[in-house]
Motif scaffolding. Sequence first.
Motif, PDB file in Angstrom:
ATOM      1  N   SER A 164      67.772   9.471  68.824  1.00  0.00           N
ATOM      2  CA  SER A 164      69.195   9.744  68.588  1.00  0.00           C
ATOM      3  C   SER A 164      69.547   9.799  67.099  1.00  0.00           C
ATOM      4  O   SER A 164      70.523  10.440  66.718  1.00  0.00           O
ATOM      5  CB  SER A 164      70.050   8.687  69.286  1.00  0.00           C
ATOM      6  N   ARG A 165      68.738   9.138  66.252  1.00  0.00           N
ATOM      7  CA  ARG A 165      69.005   9.166  64.801  1.00  0.00           C
ATOM      8  C   ARG A 165      68.777  10.550  64.209  1.00  0.00           C
ATOM      9  O   ARG A 165      69.244  10.848  63.106  1.00  0.00           O
ATOM     10  CB  ARG A 165      68.121   8.144  64.084  1.00  0.00           C
ATOM     11  N   LEU A 166      68.047  11.377  64.939  1.00  0.00           N
ATOM     12  CA  LEU A 166      67.771  12.733  64.462  1.00  0.00           C
ATOM     13  C   LEU A 166      68.724  13.763  65.063  1.00  0.00           C
ATOM     14  O   LEU A 166      68.514  14.962  64.900  1.00  0.00           O
ATOM     15  CB  LEU A 166      66.316  13.118  64.788  1.00  0.00           C
ATOM     16  N   HIS A 167      69.764  13.290  65.737  1.00  0.00           N
ATOM     17  CA  HIS A 167      70.759  14.209  66.301  1.00  0.00           C
ATOM     18  C   HIS A 167      71.819  14.518  65.245  1.00  0.00           C
ATOM     19  O   HIS A 167      73.000  14.176  65.392  1.00  0.00           O
ATOM     20  CB  HIS A 167      71.386  13.606  67.568  1.00  0.00           C
ATOM     21  N   MET A 198      71.057  18.765  60.267  1.00  0.00           N
ATOM     22  CA  MET A 198      69.798  19.158  59.636  1.00  0.00           C
ATOM     23  C   MET A 198      68.666  19.250  60.652  1.00  0.00           C
ATOM     24  O   MET A 198      67.916  20.232  60.690  1.00  0.00           O
ATOM     25  CB  MET A 198      69.416  18.164  58.530  1.00  0.00           C
ATOM     26  N   TYR A 199      68.564  18.251  61.523  1.00  0.00           N
ATOM     27  CA  TYR A 199      67.483  18.241  62.505  1.00  0.00           C
ATOM     28  C   TYR A 199      67.754  19.174  63.678  1.00  0.00           C
ATOM     29  O   TYR A 199      66.823  19.642  64.338  1.00  0.00           O
ATOM     30  CB  TYR A 199      67.205  16.811  62.971  1.00  0.00           C
ATOM     31  N   PHE A 200      69.016  19.469  63.927  1.00  0.00           N
ATOM     32  CA  PHE A 200      69.356  20.490  64.918  1.00  0.00           C
ATOM     33  C   PHE A 200      68.796  21.839  64.476  1.00  0.00           C
ATOM     34  O   PHE A 200      68.178  22.567  65.268  1.00  0.00           O
ATOM     35  CB  PHE A 200      70.873  20.561  65.087  1.00  0.00           C
ATOM     36  N   PHE A 201      68.999  22.172  63.199  1.00  0.00           N
ATOM     37  CA  PHE A 201      68.468  23.435  62.673  1.00  0.00           C
ATOM     38  C   PHE A 201      66.942  23.405  62.587  1.00  0.00           C
ATOM     39  O   PHE A 201      66.282  24.424  62.828  1.00  0.00           O
ATOM     40  CB  PHE A 201      69.075  23.736  61.302  1.00  0.00           C
ATOM     41  N   LEU A 202      66.380  22.252  62.251  1.00  0.00           N
ATOM     42  CA  LEU A 202      64.918  22.134  62.212  1.00  0.00           C
ATOM     43  C   LEU A 202      64.323  22.318  63.605  1.00  0.00           C
ATOM     44  O   LEU A 202      63.233  22.890  63.745  1.00  0.00           O
ATOM     45  CB  LEU A 202      64.512  20.770  61.643  1.00  0.00           C
ATOM     46  N   LEU A 253      57.874  16.395  58.456  1.00  0.00           N
ATOM     47  CA  LEU A 253      56.901  15.310  58.551  1.00  0.00           C
ATOM     48  C   LEU A 253      56.791  14.499  57.261  1.00  0.00           C
ATOM     49  O   LEU A 253      56.247  13.398  57.268  1.00  0.00           O
ATOM     50  CB  LEU A 253      55.532  15.878  58.956  1.00  0.00           C
ATOM     51  N   ARG A 254      57.306  15.047  56.129  1.00  0.00           N
ATOM     52  CA  ARG A 254      57.340  14.292  54.881  1.00  0.00           C
ATOM     53  C   ARG A 254      58.615  13.450  54.785  1.00  0.00           C
ATOM     54  O   ARG A 254      58.777  12.666  53.865  1.00  0.00           O
ATOM     55  CB  ARG A 254      57.277  15.244  53.674  1.00  0.00           C
ATOM     56  N   ASN A 255      59.516  13.629  55.749  1.00  0.00           N
ATOM     57  CA  ASN A 255      60.815  12.970  55.720  1.00  0.00           C
ATOM     58  C   ASN A 255      60.719  11.574  56.325  1.00  0.00           C
ATOM     59  O   ASN A 255      60.116  11.376  57.374  1.00  0.00           O
ATOM     60  CB  ASN A 255      61.809  13.836  56.514  1.00  0.00           C
ATOM     61  N   LYS A 256      61.350  10.591  55.670  1.00  0.00           N
ATOM     62  CA  LYS A 256      61.246   9.193  56.131  1.00  0.00           C
ATOM     63  C   LYS A 256      61.879   8.995  57.507  1.00  0.00           C
ATOM     64  O   LYS A 256      61.426   8.173  58.296  1.00  0.00           O
ATOM     65  CB  LYS A 256      61.869   8.245  55.107  1.00  0.00           C
ATOM     66  N   ASP A 257      62.955   9.775  57.820  1.00  0.00           N
ATOM     67  CA  ASP A 257      63.590   9.660  59.136  1.00  0.00           C
ATOM     68  C   ASP A 257      62.639  10.094  60.242  1.00  0.00           C
ATOM     69  O   ASP A 257      62.550   9.458  61.296  1.00  0.00           O
ATOM     70  CB  ASP A 257      64.868  10.501  59.195  1.00  0.00           C
ATOM     71  N   VAL A 258      61.930  11.195  59.990  1.00  0.00           N
ATOM     72  CA  VAL A 258      60.981  11.703  60.988  1.00  0.00           C
ATOM     73  C   VAL A 258      59.792  10.754  61.114  1.00  0.00           C
ATOM     74  O   VAL A 258      59.312  10.481  62.218  1.00  0.00           O
ATOM     75  CB  VAL A 258      60.507  13.124  60.621  1.00  0.00           C
ATOM     76  N   LYS A 259      59.337  10.227  59.983  1.00  0.00           N
ATOM     77  CA  LYS A 259      58.235   9.261  60.018  1.00  0.00           C
ATOM     78  C   LYS A 259      58.638   8.026  60.818  1.00  0.00           C
ATOM     79  O   LYS A 259      57.857   7.493  61.615  1.00  0.00           O
ATOM     80  CB  LYS A 259      57.839   8.853  58.592  1.00  0.00           C
ATOM     81  N   GLY A 260      59.877   7.560  60.621  1.00  0.00           N
ATOM     82  CA  GLY A 260      60.381   6.413  61.364  1.00  0.00           C
ATOM     83  C   GLY A 260      60.462   6.701  62.850  1.00  0.00           C
ATOM     84  O   GLY A 260      60.086   5.872  63.696  1.00  0.00           O
TER      85      GLY A 260
END
Length: 308
Positions: free
Chosen positions: A53-56, A59-63, A292-299
């Motif tokens: 849910s943190r990626l909703h 930016m992540y919608f477009f990704l 994949l270099r993003n800390k949110d995605v890594k988390g």
Amino acid sequence: MGGENETSVTEFILLGLSSNPVEQLVLFGVFTAIYLVALMGNLLILLLVSLDSRLHTPMYFFLGNLSVVDIGYTSSTVPKMLANYLSGDKSISWAGCLSQMFFFISFGGIECLLLGVMAYDRYVAICHPLHYGAFMSRQVCALLAAAAWVMGLTNSAVHSSLMSILSFCRGNVLRHFFCDIPPLFQLSCSDTRANQAVTFSLGGAVILGSFLGTLVSYVYIVMAILRIHTKEGRLKAFSTCASHLTVVSLYFGTIIFTYIRPNSTYSQEQDRALPVFYGIITPMLNPIIYSLRNKDVKGALQNALARS
């Protein structure tokens, strides 16, 4: 030229990037690895964006949209190329050729537009952070993504429709690994001036419009970064922007050189490797550079692994 000769071509031969059997074996291994990396990287991004849910966020919608496009982009050409190398049968039907061109141009156009939208999203986030929620609301994001898909598909439908009415009587051998607009023009015995005019105008509007929008957004982003007081903060921001700009430059540079120039200057022998950069390499790099270099995605990835 008689009508029989003009309609005699029912299939094309895709020679690929090399006719040397040893080189073909090497290319099969290389592109299999690239395709698997692109497929797994983009599927991973889609999975993480869906589950966490943190990626909703916009930016992540477009990704997520970009990942869907990149899967389709590489899948429109690479599996057929690998099958050709493996089986030795390099033929493709006229209907298959036209379908391949439609999907490749569609995903390429959508990618151009999405990169422009993503650059605008970053511009708003960095330069107008207080108004980000209003400027990039859920409705605005949905409209921007829908517009990119509709415009990309429409652009490709126009090119494919115009290509479908051409006659081919100059052989059926394409020194290429897929059916693309410039080499097909060179095999046609019809007058392609209208097609080329549409490629320059409509295709140019999609490609150059997206490129200029991306460029302007990043100019404002860099200006905002220069106002950051701490050296560490500036270096971190520049590092992120530099990686994004590298991929964007590689993508737009090669795609502009391929389509926005006179067809008479196109060489199948010399220019057939260019789509590898914007149609295969870039979709493989996008999940690495943008996500994949993003800390949110890594988390999110660490959380997913911990839950499993």
